[in-house]
Structure formats: structure tokens, C-alpha cells
Design a protein around this motif. Structure first.
Motif, PDB file in Angstrom:
ATOM      1  N   ALA A 249      -4.591  -9.131   0.437  1.00  0.00           N
ATOM      2  CA  ALA A 249      -5.360  -9.039  -0.994  1.00  0.00           C
ATOM      3  C   ALA A 249      -6.300  -7.784  -0.829  1.00  0.00           C
ATOM      4  O   ALA A 249      -6.799  -7.576  -1.868  1.00  0.00           O
ATOM      5  CB  ALA A 249      -5.610 -10.519  -0.910  1.00  0.00           C
ATOM      6  N   ALA A 252      -7.495  -1.728   1.394  1.00  0.00           N
ATOM      7  CA  ALA A 252      -7.862  -0.093   1.734  1.00  0.00           C
ATOM      8  C   ALA A 252      -9.486  -0.549   2.687  1.00  0.00           C
ATOM      9  O   ALA A 252     -10.056  -1.049   2.205  1.00  0.00           O
ATOM     10  CB  ALA A 252      -8.232   0.616   0.592  1.00  0.00           C
ATOM     11  N   PRO A 253      -9.272   0.127   3.991  1.00  0.00           N
ATOM     12  CA  PRO A 253      -8.695   1.097   4.597  1.00  0.00           C
ATOM     13  C   PRO A 253      -7.572   1.556   4.659  1.00  0.00           C
ATOM     14  O   PRO A 253      -6.388   1.897   4.551  1.00  0.00           O
ATOM     15  CB  PRO A 253      -9.155   2.427   4.849  1.00  0.00           C
ATOM     16  CG  PRO A 253     -10.477   1.449   5.781  1.00  0.00           C
ATOM     17  CD  PRO A 253     -10.381   0.500   5.123  1.00  0.00           C
ATOM     18  N   ASN A 255      -6.370  -0.642   8.119  1.00  0.00           N
ATOM     19  CA  ASN A 255      -6.523  -1.139   9.982  1.00  0.00           C
ATOM     20  C   ASN A 255      -5.325  -2.317   9.646  1.00  0.00           C
ATOM     21  O   ASN A 255      -4.594  -2.485  10.571  1.00  0.00           O
ATOM     22  CB  ASN A 255      -8.048  -0.950  10.134  1.00  0.00           C
ATOM     23  CG  ASN A 255      -8.468   0.019  10.325  1.00  0.00           C
ATOM     24  OD1 ASN A 255      -7.374   0.943  10.796  1.00  0.00           O
ATOM     25  ND2 ASN A 255      -9.897   0.005  10.257  1.00  0.00           N
ATOM     26  N   LYS A 256      -5.733  -3.841   8.424  1.00  0.00           N
ATOM     27  CA  LYS A 256      -4.854  -5.082   8.745  1.00  0.00           C
ATOM     28  C   LYS A 256      -3.542  -4.581   8.550  1.00  0.00           C
ATOM     29  O   LYS A 256      -2.414  -5.344   8.869  1.00  0.00           O
ATOM     30  CB  LYS A 256      -5.863  -6.149   8.199  1.00  0.00           C
ATOM     31  CG  LYS A 256      -6.971  -5.617   9.227  1.00  0.00           C
ATOM     32  CD  LYS A 256      -8.418  -6.955   8.556  1.00  0.00           C
ATOM     33  CE  LYS A 256      -9.508  -7.038   9.366  1.00  0.00           C
ATOM     34  NZ  LYS A 256     -10.471  -5.673   9.067  1.00  0.00           N
ATOM     35  N   CYS A 280      -2.608  -4.806  -1.637  1.00  0.00           N
ATOM     36  CA  CYS A 280      -3.272  -5.096  -2.724  1.00  0.00           C
ATOM     37  C   CYS A 280      -4.743  -4.529  -2.583  1.00  0.00           C
ATOM     38  O   CYS A 280      -5.570  -4.889  -1.898  1.00  0.00           O
ATOM     39  CB  CYS A 280      -3.422  -6.339  -3.725  1.00  0.00           C
ATOM     40  SG  CYS A 280      -3.735  -6.625  -4.415  1.00  0.00           S
ATOM     41  N   GLU A 281      -5.082  -2.931  -3.418  1.00  0.00           N
ATOM     42  CA  GLU A 281      -6.692  -2.572  -3.325  1.00  0.00           C
ATOM     43  C   GLU A 281      -6.545  -2.471  -4.727  1.00  0.00           C
ATOM     44  O   GLU A 281      -6.089  -1.841  -5.790  1.00  0.00           O
ATOM     45  CB  GLU A 281      -6.477  -1.505  -2.557  1.00  0.00           C
ATOM     46  CG  GLU A 281      -8.055  -0.938  -2.583  1.00  0.00           C
ATOM     47  CD  GLU A 281      -8.930  -1.120  -2.349  1.00  0.00           C
ATOM     48  OE1 GLU A 281      -9.267  -2.236  -1.149  1.00  0.00           O
ATOM     49  OE2 GLU A 281      -9.922  -1.079  -3.142  1.00  0.00           O
ATOM     50  N   ASP A 283      -9.729  -0.760  -6.171  1.00  0.00           N
ATOM     51  CA  ASP A 283     -10.511   0.409  -5.854  1.00  0.00           C
ATOM     52  C   ASP A 283      -9.866   1.681  -5.847  1.00  0.00           C
ATOM     53  O   ASP A 283      -8.880   1.891  -4.730  1.00  0.00           O
ATOM     54  CB  ASP A 283     -11.809   0.946  -4.900  1.00  0.00           C
ATOM     55  CG  ASP A 283     -12.000   1.730  -4.831  1.00  0.00           C
ATOM     56  OD1 ASP A 283     -13.099   1.782  -5.317  1.00  0.00           O
ATOM     57  OD2 ASP A 283     -11.847   3.041  -4.863  1.00  0.00           O
ATOM     58  N   ARG A 286     -10.324   4.296  -2.529  1.00  0.00           N
ATOM     59  CA  ARG A 286      -9.797   3.750  -1.821  1.00  0.00           C
ATOM     60  C   ARG A 286      -7.613   3.427  -1.064  1.00  0.00           C
ATOM     61  O   ARG A 286      -7.914   3.387   0.216  1.00  0.00           O
ATOM     62  CB  ARG A 286     -10.592   2.439  -1.538  1.00  0.00           C
ATOM     63  CG  ARG A 286     -11.911   2.340  -1.081  1.00  0.00           C
ATOM     64  CD  ARG A 286     -13.365   0.706  -1.536  1.00  0.00           C
ATOM     65  NE  ARG A 286     -12.418   0.281   0.006  1.00  0.00           N
ATOM     66  CZ  ARG A 286     -13.039   0.056   1.011  1.00  0.00           C
ATOM     67  NH1 ARG A 286     -14.015   1.378   1.253  1.00  0.00           N
ATOM     68  NH2 ARG A 286     -12.864  -0.249   2.407  1.00  0.00           N
ATOM     69  N   ASP A 310      -6.053  -5.664  -8.499  1.00  0.00           N
ATOM     70  CA  ASP A 310      -7.041  -6.777  -8.178  1.00  0.00           C
ATOM     71  C   ASP A 310      -6.137  -8.243  -8.404  1.00  0.00           C
ATOM     72  O   ASP A 310      -5.300  -8.722  -8.881  1.00  0.00           O
ATOM     73  CB  ASP A 310      -7.599  -6.970 -10.085  1.00  0.00           C
ATOM     74  CG  ASP A 310      -8.964  -7.936  -9.800  1.00  0.00           C
ATOM     75  OD1 ASP A 310      -9.010  -8.559  -8.545  1.00  0.00           O
ATOM     76  OD2 ASP A 310      -9.654  -8.512 -10.469  1.00  0.00           O
ATOM     77  N   PHE A 311      -6.578  -8.368  -7.257  1.00  0.00           N
ATOM     78  CA  PHE A 311      -5.639  -9.591  -7.092  1.00  0.00           C
ATOM     79  C   PHE A 311      -6.068 -10.741  -7.264  1.00  0.00           C
ATOM     80  O   PHE A 311      -5.062 -11.790  -7.906  1.00  0.00           O
ATOM     81  CB  PHE A 311      -6.232 -10.366  -5.006  1.00  0.00           C
ATOM     82  CG  PHE A 311      -5.175 -11.243  -4.464  1.00  0.00           C
ATOM     83  CD1 PHE A 311      -4.566 -11.158  -4.164  1.00  0.00           C
ATOM     84  CD2 PHE A 311      -6.667 -12.318  -4.456  1.00  0.00           C
ATOM     85  CE1 PHE A 311      -3.715 -12.333  -3.414  1.00  0.00           C
ATOM     86  CE2 PHE A 311      -5.890 -13.285  -3.713  1.00  0.00           C
ATOM     87  CZ  PHE A 311      -4.645 -13.467  -3.543  1.00  0.00           C
ATOM     88  N   LEU A 312      -7.677 -11.154  -7.746  1.00  0.00           N
ATOM     89  CA  LEU A 312      -7.183 -12.030  -8.421  1.00  0.00           C
ATOM     90  C   LEU A 312      -6.661 -12.819 -10.089  1.00  0.00           C
ATOM     91  O   LEU A 312      -6.108 -13.074 -10.722  1.00  0.00           O
ATOM     92  CB  LEU A 312      -8.979 -11.852  -9.497  1.00  0.00           C
ATOM     93  CG  LEU A 312      -9.823 -11.737  -7.851  1.00  0.00           C
ATOM     94  CD1 LEU A 312     -11.097 -11.997  -8.168  1.00  0.00           C
ATOM     95  CD2 LEU A 312      -9.589 -14.026  -7.012  1.00  0.00           C
ATOM     96  N   ASP A 330      -9.203 -10.301   3.109  1.00  0.00           N
ATOM     97  CA  ASP A 330     -10.304  -9.485   3.727  1.00  0.00           C
ATOM     98  C   ASP A 330     -11.525  -8.968   3.298  1.00  0.00           C
ATOM     99  O   ASP A 330     -11.564  -7.653   3.158  1.00  0.00           O
ATOM    100  CB  ASP A 330      -9.776  -8.332   5.581  1.00  0.00           C
ATOM    101  CG  ASP A 330     -11.057  -8.173   5.841  1.00  0.00           C
ATOM    102  OD1 ASP A 330     -11.957  -8.640   6.745  1.00  0.00           O
ATOM    103  OD2 ASP A 330     -11.096  -6.391   6.107  1.00  0.00           O
ATOM    104  N   PRO A 331     -11.860  -9.430   2.401  1.00  0.00           N
ATOM    105  CA  PRO A 331     -12.475  -9.182   0.790  1.00  0.00           C
ATOM    106  C   PRO A 331     -13.601  -8.570   1.601  1.00  0.00           C
ATOM    107  O   PRO A 331     -14.440  -8.277   1.916  1.00  0.00           O
ATOM    108  CB  PRO A 331     -12.996 -10.263   0.063  1.00  0.00           C
ATOM    109  CG  PRO A 331     -13.403 -11.834   1.444  1.00  0.00           C
ATOM    110  CD  PRO A 331     -12.564 -11.207   2.304  1.00  0.00           C
ATOM    111  N   SER A 332     -14.634  -7.566   0.164  1.00  0.00           N
ATOM    112  CA  SER A 332     -15.448  -7.044   0.547  1.00  0.00           C
ATOM    113  C   SER A 332     -17.125  -8.060   0.680  1.00  0.00           C
ATOM    114  O   SER A 332     -16.324  -9.437   0.985  1.00  0.00           O
ATOM    115  CB  SER A 332     -15.829  -6.543  -0.808  1.00  0.00           C
ATOM    116  OG  SER A 332     -15.551  -5.456  -1.269  1.00  0.00           O
ATOM    117  N   GLU A 387     -14.468   0.785   6.893  1.00  0.00           N
ATOM    118  CA  GLU A 387     -13.974  -0.561   6.839  1.00  0.00           C
ATOM    119  C   GLU A 387     -14.276  -1.290   5.645  1.00  0.00           C
ATOM    120  O   GLU A 387     -14.223  -2.067   5.285  1.00  0.00           O
ATOM    121  CB  GLU A 387     -13.411  -0.986   8.270  1.00  0.00           C
ATOM    122  CG  GLU A 387     -12.904  -2.598   8.443  1.00  0.00           C
ATOM    123  CD  GLU A 387     -12.797  -2.753  10.105  1.00  0.00           C
ATOM    124  OE1 GLU A 387     -14.075  -3.739  10.263  1.00  0.00           O
ATOM    125  OE2 GLU A 387     -11.334  -2.743   9.916  1.00  0.00           O
TER     126      GLU A 387
END
Ligand SMILES: C[S@@+](CC[C@H](N)C(=O)[O-])C[C@H]1O[C@@H](n2cnc3c(N)ncnc32)[C@H](O)[C@@H]1O
Length: 567
Positions: A249, A252-253, A255-256, A280-281, A283, A286, A310-312, A330-332, A387
Motif C-alpha cells: 500500500a 516507495a522506495p 524494499n518491501k 501503490c505510492e 508521492d 518517490r 493514494d491507497f485510500l 508500511d505507512p509513513s 526508507e
């Protein structure tokens, strides 16, 4: 001879230019020195600054050379004592003369400090300085402190290579150790040492002073620098035990995302449906990095990029996502668990007013008193593909509380949105935060939400987690599971179960991870849905649930051989 003056100007940052050190240097059109040389000089000097400031103060250099500024003294001392090429100036140059006439004195002070810190040679001190400045503590400790050094974690990307291949090529000359402690302890010895992780497949740790950034394996996307903790979410999600697609969800960047792709690619071989990872990203900038990373990792065929998305605003009922069975969130977050990197070292300037005898540094971990004339500290930040974009910057209590409140509301929103994907069977939620507000609190609130109840979401209890995660001993905080301050009715037993299901990583311990949190959720079957009063506890084991066909873990992760190479 503009190099040292230009470096001095960059350090001073008189224009208060924003952005990272690298962007400030590379964006400037008015500099004469090669930007890369300038950048290297400033970053290397920064790493050594706590030692060099003491060398300068003890040798009274600034009192003897009144025309030298503290920054110039630091930069010149660095090159005089530590750079192979020496001071980059003609013999007759005023700066070169001002520093070289004190060489013997400066060199003697450096030797005294080295011996006091317990390093037999300059090379040993050098590798320790490099290691220490990639640790969370910016000051330089003694040889004994080496056990707290944060290792460099390297994930072998099974999309492009195999662990066995990397062990015999990139790491061919590395000695395999049976504990992580032995790898980080070699700060004052050989750094060619490696540890194969016991929890996450395809992950190795090396000494942080070992630079792999110029190896072909790194440049070709065969190895990826990724903290151990950051590998937990994809591994815990265990997408290979499902047949459906996956959504990352907040990707970026990447890794996962690339870790997920590597995991699902290994299950493509068994005549199974190819699983897609939707990345999904929100920004766009990013997302560009994400795109590059996915390509470099050889994951283009497996990953469908949703850039600027936007995932939402992703519709859970859209036909495209009908097959989605797993989501990784893995949100902000506040980023409070992130370990300072060597690119965030603190520059310590020598003071002109410190008497030679007063100049001894306080030992590591103890705060030094700042006086009006004490050395200043300048944050020299160098960009990398961070990250986390939300670094905690020492916010005062109230501001921090407010920030955590806003962040956790946003995190909860994302999580409950993920609950709405009709085909989803499993979700992981992670942060690189150490705050309960962003972690256990979000988990308990999500479990108590109407959406979780209606959709039948429960916590994935420890006993049903994939082997490596079940064995990980650091679990969630019991108090944080209770104290959601939102009128939830979670009793002690439930809180205990949730805490045990949650996984935490602490920063600055022998485990060598950053501060991190991850929890997984699973969905009850239709028959279970009507039984459970709330979404907090799982009533039927995952392993026996008809919905989720788990492949035997033993077969999945039996180590790797040449035959395990993935295409
Ligand atoms: C912690 S970082 C993700 C790191 C990434 N999972 C990795 O391992 O490389 C959070 C990312 O989520 C993105 N983001 C934040 N809110 C979002 C939203 N509503 N939808 C999609 N992406 C979002 C941010 O721009 C940021 O890139």
C-alpha cells in the motif's frame, strides 16, 4: 585552491539553504571544486570531527594560527593526518603552510587519543570510526563499545541470484561466523566476516565498514541493503502460502515490494498462478525511485506499479483487485526507530577558547556540557533512498504528542481501508517507530473497529506465524495494548495475546536491528464470522483453516543450494 574555502562555506551554510548536503553541493553552479571531492571531504571530515576537534584543541592550533577558522582547521587536519593524498594545495600555499608546520604536534595528539580509545593502529581506529558513525550514536566510542555497532544487513535478491551463489562470489572471501556479535566485534580487526541470519531467509550481516556499493552484485540488483527489521513484514505476510495477489500500500522506495516479489517468484515454479504485487505510492517523486528499484531488482514482471496513487482512494471492490489476498501496510510514521546512518553524522567543530588540557572528550554516552564557546554541532545530512521520510527532529513533548495523534489516525485509516478488500486473507502493518501510539494502539483500535468486526479480521497469533517470526523473542508492549485511551474493552488476557502477536525490534541492541514494529491480521472464515463477539482474538488456528493453505515451512525454507536459483 578553492577546495577548503568552498568546503568551509558549505559547512557554514550561511544562506540557510534547505535540503541535504549532497543536493546543496551538487545543485550549486558557482563552485570550482569537483562536487564529488567536496562532498567526500565534508562527509569524511564530519565522521572524524569529534576526534579531530580534540586533536586541534589539545595542540592549540587555533591559538597558534589565528587566521584559521575552526572549520578550516578541521578540514585541513583531516587531510593532513588522514587523507592519502594529503593537503590538496601547492607547497607554498598559505593554508598548506599553516597546517603542515604543526604536523608533528597534531599527529602526536591523534596517536594519544587512538591509544586512549584502545586501538593499536590507525587503520583499526579508522574502521571503528566508520562503523561508529553509521551507528545511532554519533560520538566515537572505545574498542569495547564495538558490540553495539549496527551491522550492515544485506538481503540477497533471489530474483536475480541465490544465497549460495553470493556466498561463493560477492562474499567468497568472507569468513562465515556463527553469531552476529562476532561480525560486529571485528571492528578492530578484519572486516571480511559475515553472518547468515537465523530468522530471515536470504539475509546476511556484515561489518558496517565493509562497502559493497561498488560490487557488481550491488550494481546489478543481486544484493539489496535492507535492515533486518525491514524484512519482517514481507516475510511475516508469507505470500507464498496464498495464491492470490498482494498490495503493497505504501511502497516507495520499494524494499518491501521487491522482497514480496522475490518471495512470490519462488512459488511460481509449482505450476501455480502467477501472483502480482500491486505497488501503490502516493508521492510521484518517490514513485520514480520505486520504479527504478523494481527494475533493478528484476521484478518488472511481477510488480504492477500504481504511481501517484493514494491507497485510500484505491477501490477495494474494483475488479482488478478481486484476487488480492494479502496487503502489506508500511505507512509513513515518526521514524523514531531509524538508526542514524553514516550520512547523518554530526560535525563537531573545535573551539578556539578551549585550553589544551581541558580538551579531553567525555566518554561515549555521557553528555558534554555546552558553553557559549563550546564547539558547535552542525548536522551534515546526505541523501540516500531513505526508507522513511518522516524523521523525528526532537520535537517537544506537546508537539510530538500532536504529531503522533495525527500519524496514528492516518495509520488507522489506512489499516481499516485495507480490511475492506473482499478477497483479502492476511495483512501486515508495520512502522519504524518505537511509539506505542503508532504501533500496538493502532492494532488494538483497528481490531475493535466496526470494519474489523464486520469483515472478520483478527490478530495473527504468534503460534500461527511463520517460523522465523514465531521464534523472534521481542514481542509487543502489553501496556500499549491496554492503554489505547479510547474506551476499548480489552481485558488483560486479550491484551497479552495481542502483545505476544505483535513483533518489536529495538534499536541499539545486540540484535543489530533498527527500532521497528510489525503485526499481522488474518480473516475468519464465513462460519467463524458469526461466532466471534469481536475481532480481537482468533478462535480457529490458521493452520487448520480451510481458507489458507499453508505449505509446510520445512519444505519452504530448507536453506539454499545452486538448484534453488530462481529465474
Ligand atoms: C515508510 S515509507 C514506505 C517504505 C517502503 N515500504 C519500503 O520498504 O521501501 C511510506 C511511504 O508511503 C507513502 N504514502 C504515504 N501515504 C500514502 C497513501 N495514502 N497512499 C500511498 N502511499 C502513501 C509515502 O509517500 C512513503 O513513500
Amino acid at each position: 585552491m578553492s577546495l577548503y574555502y568552498e568546503a568551509e562555506e558549505i559547512i557554514a551554510n550561511a544562506d540557510n539553504a534547505g535540503g541535504s548536503l549532497k543536493s546543496r553541493i551538487f545543485a550549486r553552479k558557482d563552485i570550482k571544486s569537483p562536487p564529488a571531492t567536496l562532498f567526500a571531504l565534508v562527509t569524511e571530515t564530519t565522521k572524524w570531527s569529534s576526534i579531530l576537534a580534540e586533536v586541534i584543541e589539545k595542540s592549540s592550533l587555533l591559538q597558534l594560527e589565528r587566521k584559521l577558522t575552526p572549520s578550516l582547521a578541521l578540514l585541513l587536519t583531516h587531510d593532513l593526518l588522514l587523507s592519502k593524498r594529503g593537503v590538496a594545495a601547492p607547497k607554498q600555499h598559505v593554508l598548506k603552510q599553516a597546517i603542515t608546520r604543526h604536523k608533528a604536534r597534531l599527529s602526536a595528539e591523534l596517536t594519544k587519543i587512538r591509544l586512549r580509545l584502545g586501538f593499536a593502529t590507525l587503520e583499526k581506529l579508522r574502521s571503528h570510526v566508520i562503523a561508529s558513525t553509521s551507528d545511532s550514536t554519533p560520538s566515537i566510542g572505545s574498542a569495547e563499545d564495538a558490540r553495539y555497532i549496527h551491522p550492515r544487513w544485506v538481503r540477497v535478491n533471489s530474483l536475480n541470484t541465490s544465497l549460495a551463489h553470493q556466498l561463493s562470489s560477492t562474499f567468497g572471501e568472507f569468513e562465515q561466523q556463527d553469531t552476529l556479535a562476532k561480525v560486529v566485534a571485528c571492528a578492530s580487526g578484519s572486516s571480511k566476516s559475515l553472518y547468515v541470519d537465523e530468522h530471515i531467509p536470504d539475509l546476511v550481516a556484515i561489518h558496517p565498514s565493509t562497502d559493497l556499493s561498488k560490487t557488481s552484485a550491488y550494481l546489478n540488483g543481486e544484493i539489496i541493503m535492507q535492515d533486518k527489521a525491514s524484512c519482517f513484514p514481507a516475510y511475516l505476510l508469507d505470500p507464498r502460502s496464498l495464491s492470490g495477489d498482494i498490495i503493497d500500500a505504501c511502497a516507495a522506495p520499494g524494499n518491501k515490494t521487491t522482497h514480496l516479489a522475490a518471495l512470490v517468484s519462488s512459488s511460481c515454479t509449482n505450476n501455480r498462478r502467477k501472483q502480482t504485487v500491486y505497488a501503490c505510492e502516493r508521492d510521484k517523486g518517490r514513485a520514480e525511485i520505486l520504479k527504478k528499484m523494481v527494475h533493478l531488482a528484476g521484478a518488472d514482471d511481477l510488480v504492477s506499479l500504481k504511481t501517484g496513487q493514494d491507497f485510500l482512494r484505491l477501490d477495494p471492490l474494483a475488479p482488478e483487485f478481486a484476487n488480492v489476498q494479502a496487503l502489506l501496510l508500511d505507512p509513513s510514521c515518526s521514524g523514531s526507530g531509524i538508526i542514524g546512518r553514516d550520512d547523518t553524522a554530526v560535525l563537531q567543530l573545535p573551539s578556539r577558547d578551549v585550553k589544551a588540557n581541558d580538551a579531553q572528550r567525555a566518554p561515549r554516552g555521557k553528555k558534554r556540557k555546552r558553553t557559549a564557546n563550546a564547539r558547535d554541532a552542525v548536522q551534515a545530512t546526505v541523501p540516500d533512498v531513505a526508507e522513511e521520510e518522516e524523521m523525528q527532529t526532537g520535537l517537544e513533548d506537546e508537539k510530538l504528542k500532536e504529531r503522533l495523534k495525527n500519524l496514528s489516525a492516518f495509520q488507522l485509516k489506512l489499516l481499516t481501508h485495507a480490511f475492506k478488500f473482499p478477497g483479502a486473507r492476511r495483512i501486515t502493518y508495520s512502522t519504524c517507530s518505537v511509539h506505542g501510539e503508532e504501533n500496538e494502539n493502532v492494532v488494538t483500535k483497528a481490531l475493535s473497529s466496526d470494519t474489523a468486526r464486520e469483515q472478520g479480521w483478527m490478530i495473527l497469533e504468534r503460534e500461527h506465524q511463520i517460523d522465523g517470526m514465531r521464534r523472534w523473542s521481542k514481542r509487543g508492549q502489553f501496556d500499549a495494548c491496554l492503554s489505547t485511551k479510547s474506551g476499548l474493552t480489552i481485558d488483560d488476557v486479550q491484551a497479552l495475546t495481542i502483545a505476544d502477536a505483535c513483533i518489536r525490534c529495538e534499536k541499539g541492541t545486540e540484535a543489530g536491528t533498527m527500532g521497528f514494529f510489525v503485526a499481522a491480521f488474518v480473516r475468519k472464515s464465513a462460519t467463524q464470522l458469526s461466532d466471534a463477539p469481536n475481532g480481537i482474538l482468533q478462535e480457529q488456528s490458521l493452520a487448520t483453516s480451510p481458507e489458507i493453505e499453508r505449505e509446510p515451512e520445512g519444505e519452504e525454507w530448507n536453506g539454499f543450494s545452486e538448484d534453488d536459483k530462481h529465474d
